[in-house]
Scaffold this motif. Structure first.
Motif, PDB file in Angstrom:
ATOM      1  N   GLY A 144      12.069   4.034   8.411  1.00 46.75           N
ATOM      2  CA  GLY A 144      11.012   5.022   8.328  1.00 46.75           C
ATOM      3  C   GLY A 144      10.224   4.930   7.045  1.00 46.75           C
ATOM      4  O   GLY A 144       9.349   5.766   6.786  1.00 46.75           O
ATOM      5  N   ASN A 145      10.501   3.913   6.243  1.00 51.01           N
ATOM      6  CA  ASN A 145       9.822   3.723   4.964  1.00 51.01           C
ATOM      7  C   ASN A 145       8.612   2.808   5.150  1.00 51.01           C
ATOM      8  O   ASN A 145       8.737   1.701   5.667  1.00 51.01           O
ATOM      9  N   LEU A 146       7.434   3.282   4.738  1.00 49.02           N
ATOM     10  CA  LEU A 146       6.219   2.471   4.760  1.00 49.02           C
ATOM     11  C   LEU A 146       6.079   1.796   3.402  1.00 49.02           C
ATOM     12  O   LEU A 146       5.985   2.478   2.376  1.00 49.02           O
ATOM     13  N   VAL A 147       6.056   0.459   3.388  1.00 43.09           N
ATOM     14  CA  VAL A 147       6.107  -0.300   2.141  1.00 43.09           C
ATOM     15  C   VAL A 147       4.895  -1.208   2.033  1.00 43.09           C
ATOM     16  O   VAL A 147       4.512  -1.873   3.007  1.00 43.09           O
ATOM     17  N   ILE A 148       4.281  -1.248   0.843  1.00 45.17           N
ATOM     18  CA  ILE A 148       3.227  -2.222   0.543  1.00 45.17           C
ATOM     19  C   ILE A 148       3.847  -3.286  -0.356  1.00 45.17           C
ATOM     20  O   ILE A 148       4.374  -2.975  -1.428  1.00 45.17           O
ATOM     21  N   ARG A 149       3.762  -4.546   0.089  1.00 46.36           N
ATOM     22  CA  ARG A 149       4.339  -5.653  -0.665  1.00 46.36           C
ATOM     23  C   ARG A 149       3.239  -6.599  -1.127  1.00 46.36           C
ATOM     24  O   ARG A 149       2.273  -6.855  -0.400  1.00 46.36           O
ATOM     25  N   GLY A 153       6.000 -10.727  -2.723  1.00 51.66           N
ATOM     26  CA  GLY A 153       7.117  -9.999  -2.147  1.00 51.66           C
ATOM     27  C   GLY A 153       7.541  -8.774  -2.941  1.00 51.66           C
ATOM     28  O   GLY A 153       8.503  -8.092  -2.583  1.00 51.66           O
ATOM     29  N   THR A 154       6.838  -8.456  -4.034  1.00 46.58           N
ATOM     30  CA  THR A 154       7.160  -7.291  -4.848  1.00 46.58           C
ATOM     31  C   THR A 154       6.691  -6.011  -4.160  1.00 46.58           C
ATOM     32  O   THR A 154       5.603  -5.968  -3.593  1.00 46.58           O
ATOM     33  N   THR A 155       7.532  -4.974  -4.201  1.00 48.33           N
ATOM     34  CA  THR A 155       7.145  -3.685  -3.638  1.00 48.33           C
ATOM     35  C   THR A 155       6.181  -2.987  -4.589  1.00 48.33           C
ATOM     36  O   THR A 155       6.537  -2.652  -5.722  1.00 48.33           O
ATOM     37  N   LEU A 156       4.957  -2.752  -4.131  1.00 48.08           N
ATOM     38  CA  LEU A 156       3.939  -2.104  -4.946  1.00 48.08           C
ATOM     39  C   LEU A 156       3.918  -0.590  -4.742  1.00 48.08           C
ATOM     40  O   LEU A 156       3.549   0.156  -5.645  1.00 48.08           O
ATOM     41  N   TRP A 157       4.308  -0.154  -3.557  1.00 48.40           N
ATOM     42  CA  TRP A 157       4.286   1.272  -3.215  1.00 48.40           C
ATOM     43  C   TRP A 157       5.162   1.456  -1.991  1.00 48.40           C
ATOM     44  O   TRP A 157       5.275   0.570  -1.144  1.00 48.40           O
ATOM     45  N   GLN A 158       5.807   2.628  -1.891  1.00 50.57           N
ATOM     46  CA  GLN A 158       6.573   2.950  -0.689  1.00 50.57           C
ATOM     47  C   GLN A 158       6.556   4.451  -0.441  1.00 50.57           C
ATOM     48  O   GLN A 158       6.549   5.257  -1.386  1.00 50.57           O
ATOM     49  N   SER A 159       6.538   4.817   0.827  1.00 49.85           N
ATOM     50  CA  SER A 159       6.465   6.240   1.172  1.00 49.85           C
ATOM     51  C   SER A 159       7.733   6.983   0.773  1.00 49.85           C
ATOM     52  O   SER A 159       7.696   8.205   0.560  1.00 49.85           O
ATOM     53  N   PHE A 160       8.872   6.277   0.658  1.00 48.64           N
ATOM     54  CA  PHE A 160      10.107   6.928   0.240  1.00 48.64           C
ATOM     55  C   PHE A 160      10.003   7.499  -1.181  1.00 48.64           C
ATOM     56  O   PHE A 160      10.767   8.378  -1.544  1.00 48.64           O
ATOM     57  N   ASP A 161       9.067   6.976  -1.979  1.00 50.25           N
ATOM     58  CA  ASP A 161       8.847   7.544  -3.319  1.00 50.25           C
ATOM     59  C   ASP A 161       7.938   8.766  -3.261  1.00 50.25           C
ATOM     60  O   ASP A 161       7.783   9.475  -4.253  1.00 50.25           O
ATOM     61  N   HIS A 162       7.322   8.999  -2.107  1.00 55.14           N
ATOM     62  CA  HIS A 162       6.411  10.139  -1.908  1.00 55.14           C
ATOM     63  C   HIS A 162       6.757  10.795  -0.574  1.00 55.14           C
ATOM     64  O   HIS A 162       5.940  10.800   0.349  1.00 55.14           O
ATOM     65  N   PRO A 163       7.974  11.358  -0.466  1.00 53.86           N
ATOM     66  CA  PRO A 163       8.472  11.811   0.843  1.00 53.86           C
ATOM     67  C   PRO A 163       7.724  13.022   1.374  1.00 53.86           C
ATOM     68  O   PRO A 163       6.982  13.705   0.649  1.00 53.86           O
ATOM     69  N   GLY A 164       7.952  13.276   2.666  1.00 56.01           N
ATOM     70  CA  GLY A 164       7.379  14.455   3.302  1.00 56.01           C
ATOM     71  C   GLY A 164       8.355  15.609   3.242  1.00 56.01           C
ATOM     72  O   GLY A 164       8.874  15.953   2.176  1.00 56.01           O
ATOM     73  N   ASN A 165       8.662  16.183   4.411  1.00 58.15           N
ATOM     74  CA  ASN A 165       9.595  17.308   4.439  1.00 58.15           C
ATOM     75  C   ASN A 165      11.007  16.890   4.809  1.00 58.15           C
ATOM     76  O   ASN A 165      11.885  17.738   4.985  1.00 58.15           O
ATOM     77  N   ALA A 166      11.257  15.578   4.935  1.00 57.25           N
ATOM     78  CA  ALA A 166      12.559  15.088   5.370  1.00 57.25           C
ATOM     79  C   ALA A 166      13.156  14.105   4.364  1.00 57.25           C
ATOM     80  O   ALA A 166      12.464  13.217   3.861  1.00 57.25           O
TER      81      ALA A 166
END
Length: 616
Positions: A144-149, A153-166
């Motif tokens: 469920g994590n949206l990742v920009i690589r 191959g380096t992770t530039l951003w991920q939704s898990f660092d900016h979570p919603g209500n879960a």
């Protein structure tokens, strides 16, 4: 005229560009956009990303979100545009889009081109047009994590660092010690309205060892400070038995919690509800709905400072409705009338003024108060001594964070002034209770006021005694033999005589004894981590026993046995060695105890006969 090599280069370029445009359905690349009616599906099929309208709501706005793919009920776990929802006109020929631009940012735009949301990351622009072939990619993972690589191959951003209500498996919830920043899960405005709500859950920036639920800027609920457990496991039943494993990682850089699920477990999540509760939910295939197994706060009097200063929520009963506020030992309600009417906000006051010379009493099974000061690099003895010598110190507590990766694994907490937001925990919550040492009027002034509390309902009751005398306070463990105990006067004397003659760091040290009529008391050095069985067979406490610590305990027990069998002045066989007779000090060093069944061998004796079965 173009040469053959140029033709091949252009051909490869066109092929790669067309391949990237038709990339897997779990990702976005440069030139591929997501619009209403299209979705991304994670590789594995667990999660879907796309545009949705809230169900059962008058809200006609459109949102970009991530939800569980296989559940019959739409359950959204992350929303991009909670602050600026899409309001495209239905008759418009244009549509909103999510796209990845040249600077590796995801950008959500409405039909007019207005930017509603972006990832706001900063990376270098492509050096040349050919670098487009290896530009960044946005991928929806099966967690469920949206990742920009990046192209490397380096992770530039991920939704898990900016979570919603879960709070989902694999997500980290904690705090960076240097920046005092960390992720929080934030509630929706209502059950069906994804607009930002007023409740949030995350680590406390001021005291990262504890977690907070905020209602706006106010604290609504607070956890007790972390006690050092590394992994906590809970077993749930609902559509089949499953387990959830919660881990805490503490380094010099950060502290965070995360959790995983057992194989075959149904979807599970912690939800920050719009009503202010953090709920542990599991999907039930039988009822086709989310089932709540636990929630925080667990009861009304658990909310922040509900019982006022020096009051505590008594949750020792499993019935939440019977929970109420009480005053801690040595205190009484500030206003008896309001207390009787159920208004506990004024808290409690001391029955007798405290003096600097007064000692401390141990209050076991407590959720630690708020407002503590963390004192680093202190042993248990140093923590206690520091508070005893400081007349303004009201209370202290200690824990050994042995599972921590920090250089300093000690946790000395001290309090001055009022103690607020306390709770007496029991049952499954009792695992998170600690002993709070409180300065109390009369404690340590003499035998009549010495505080002795018996806690364990067994024939060997271990407790804490705070005694002062000429040399100040001394903390002891008291073993009381009940009248019906099988350990009689012979065994009692045997234990006293044996331990008095033995001196080894892996044997418990006897401080004193008392025998009057049917009462038989043994006073030992106090070992705060209790017996080994209390750690081995407790789902929460056993998590601290990693392999390094287990090996340390095994070696310590072996050294103690070697001393008894070979190196002491007496040759002694314990005859009742078991986990409950291994006590652990503040550093988790093992000490063998309970010598009531032990036998002494002669200097040249190698065997002996026994007349009865003894031990366990």
């Amino acid at each position: 005229m173009m040469n053959r090599q140029g033709s091949i280069s252009i051909g490869v370029l066109l092929f790669l560009l067309s391949w990237r445009m038709c990339a897997s359905d779990d990702r976005l690349v440069l030139g591929k956009a997501l619009s209403p009616g299209t979705t991304l599906v994670s590789d594995g099929g667990a999660f879907t990303m796309g545009f949705f309208s809230p169900s059962d709501s008058n809200n006609s706005s459109l949102y970009l979100g991530i939800w569980y793919s296989s559940l019959p009920k739409l359950t959204v776990v992350w929303v991009a545009d909670q602050s600026s929802p899409i309001t495209d006109h239905p008759s418009s020929s244009l549509a909103s889009t999510l796209s990845l631009n040249n600077d590796s940012n995801l950008v959500l735009s409405d039909a007019t081109g207005r930017v509603l949301w972006t990832t706001n990351i900063t990376v270098g622009a492509p050096a040349s047009p050919s670098s487009v072939l290896s530009s960044s990619v946005a991928v929806l993972l099966n967690t469920g994590n949206l990742v920009i690589r990046s192209r490397e191959g380096t992770t530039l951003w991920q939704s898990f660092d900016h979570p919603g209500n879960a709070f989902l498996p694999g997500m980290k919830l904690g705090m960076n010690y240097r920046t005092h920043s960390g992720a929080r899960i934030v509630s929706w405005k209502s059950a069906s309205d994804p607009l930002l709500g007023s409740f949030a859950f995350g680590a406390d920036p001021a005291r990262p060892l504890q977690m907070i639920i905020w209602n706006g800027s106010r604290v609504y609920w607070r956890s007790s400070p972390w006690t050092g457990y590394m992994v906590d496991s809970n077993y749930q039943k609902g559509g089949g038995e499953s387990a959830i494993y919660t881990a805490v990682v503490n380094t010099d850089e950060e502290i965070y919690a995360s959790f995983t699920l057992s194989d075959g477990a149904p979807p599970m999540q912690y939800l920050m509800s719009y009503s202010g509760d953090v709920e542990l939910q599991s999907w039930s295939n039988d009822s086709s709905k989310w089932v709540t197994f636990a929630k925080y706060p667990p009861r009304e009097c658990s909310t922040f400072n509900y019982c006022g200063a020096f009051g505590y929520c008594d949750s020792s009963s499993t019935d939440a409705a019977s929970s109420t506020c009480r005053c801690i030992e040595g205190f009484e309600p500030t206003s008896g009338a309001e207390w009787s009417n159920g208004n506990f906000s004024q808290g409690c006051r001391r029955k007798e003024p405290v003096r600097c010379a007064d000692g401390f009493v141990g209050l076991p099974g407590m959720k630690m108060p708020d407002g503590y000061t963390f004192v680093p690099n202190r042993s248990f003895e140093e923590c206690a001594t520091g508070c005893i010598r400081d007349c303004s110190c009201v209370a202290y507590a200690y824990a050994n964070l042995s599972s921590s990766a920090k250089k300093d694994s000690t946790r000395c907490l001290v309090w001055s002034g009022e103690l607020i937001d306390m709770e007496k925990v029991a049952g499954s919550w009792g695992d998170f209770g600690e002993t709070l040492y409180l300065r109390l009027a009369g404690a340590g002034r003499g035998p009549k006021t010495s505080a002795v509390k018996y806690a364990l309902p067994t024939h060997m009751r271990h407790s804490t005694a705070i005694l002062q005398g000429l040399f100040g306070c001394k903390e002891l463990a008291v073993k009381r033999l009940s009248i019906g105990s099988k350990q009689g006067i012979v065994e009692f004397r045997n234990e006293v005589l044996l331990i008095a003659k033995l001196q080894h760091r892996n044997l418990v040290r006897l401080v004193g004894c008392c025998m009057e009529r049917d009462e038989k008391l043994l006073m030992y050095e106090y070992l705060p981590n209790k017996s080994l069985d209390a750690t081995l067979f407790n789902n929460t406490r056993k998590s601290v026993l990693d392999w390094t610590l287990r090996f340390k305990i095994v070696k310590g027990i072996s050294r103690g046995l070697l001393y008894l069998h070979q190196d002491s002045r007496l040759t002694i066989i314990h005859r009742d060695l078991k986990a409950s007779n291994i006590l652990l000090d503040s550093e988790m060093n093992p000490k063998i105890s309970d010598f009531g069944m032990a036998r002494i061998f002669g200097d040249n004796q190698e065997q002996a006969n026994t007349k009865q079965v003894v031990g366990t």
